[in-house]
Design a protein around this motif. Structure first.
Motif, PDB file in Angstrom:
ATOM      1  N   CYS A  77     -48.720 -13.213  46.991  1.00 50.18           N
ATOM      2  CA  CYS A  77     -47.498 -13.437  47.389  1.00 50.18           C
ATOM      3  C   CYS A  77     -47.937 -14.619  48.459  1.00 50.18           C
ATOM      4  N   ASN A  80     -45.674 -15.920  50.400  1.00 45.18           N
ATOM      5  CA  ASN A  80     -44.910 -15.765  51.724  1.00 45.18           C
ATOM      6  C   ASN A  80     -45.550 -14.722  52.506  1.00 45.18           C
ATOM      7  N   CYS A  81     -45.932 -13.500  52.205  1.00 43.72           N
ATOM      8  CA  CYS A  81     -46.486 -12.385  53.078  1.00 43.72           C
ATOM      9  C   CYS A  81     -47.906 -12.187  52.914  1.00 43.72           C
ATOM     10  N   CYS A 110     -42.323 -10.349  44.716  1.00 42.75           N
ATOM     11  CA  CYS A 110     -43.053  -9.386  45.551  1.00 42.75           C
ATOM     12  C   CYS A 110     -42.507  -8.488  46.147  1.00 42.75           C
ATOM     13  N   ILE A 150     -43.322  -6.392  48.273  1.00 38.29           N
ATOM     14  CA  ILE A 150     -43.182  -6.020  49.818  1.00 38.29           C
ATOM     15  C   ILE A 150     -42.003  -6.906  50.560  1.00 38.29           C
ATOM     16  N   CYS A 151     -41.998  -8.133  50.221  1.00 40.44           N
ATOM     17  CA  CYS A 151     -41.006  -9.004  50.753  1.00 40.44           C
ATOM     18  C   CYS A 151     -39.746  -9.578  50.114  1.00 40.44           C
TER      19      CYS A 151
END
Ligand SMILES: [Zn+2]
Length: 142
Positions: free
Chosen positions: A8, A10-11, A36, A38-39
């Protein structure tokens, strides 16, 4: 079934995921269905592990840093131009001139710029005189 290591952007999480085929992966990606866990970002992609690609990545990173540095320099230069156009250069007399403006509000000077030591700035601050420190790029760099 095919297993991909996904990352990912992003994170920065990496995780493994199973797909029916590489075609299925592309299809899900196109439809923004790769999310993702997670985020919840959809900026998920396969990670590339080949050594040759790792070298390319390193070069790209280097270029990016150079580019960033150039952008920062451009920003600083545009600040400098604004300051040169609008403020009066007082050089080493900065602390003296700053005080003379502060204690003589009738003095018609919009602003000044110049060199000051950390000690000067601390003393000016204690006297309630607002100063801003900005990074300065020498023109000869051009
Ligand atoms: Zn994420």
């Amino acid at each position: 079934m095919i297993k991909y290591k996904l990352a990912c952007k992003n994170c920065k999480t990496t995780f493994d995921s199973w797909f029916a085929s590489s075609g299925e992966f592309e299809k899900l990606k196109k439809k923004s269905l790769l999310v993702c866990h997670i985020c919840n970002s959809t900026t998920v992609d396969k990670t590339l592990m080949a050594p040759s690609l790792r070298n390319n990545k390193k070069d790209t990173k280097h270029d990016l840093q150079l580019e960033k540095y150039d952008n920062v320099k451009k920003t600083i230069k545009s600040y400098q131009k604004f300051i040169k156009d609008n403020f009066k250069f007082v050089g080493e007399n900065f602390a003296y001139e700053a005080r003379s403006i502060h204690y003589n509000p009738k003095k018609k000077i919009k602003g000044i710029y110049g060199n000051a030591s950390k000690k000067d700035l601390k003393e000016l601050k204690e006297e309630g005189i607002d100063t801003k420190m900005i990074p300065w790029v020498e023109d000869k760099d051009n």
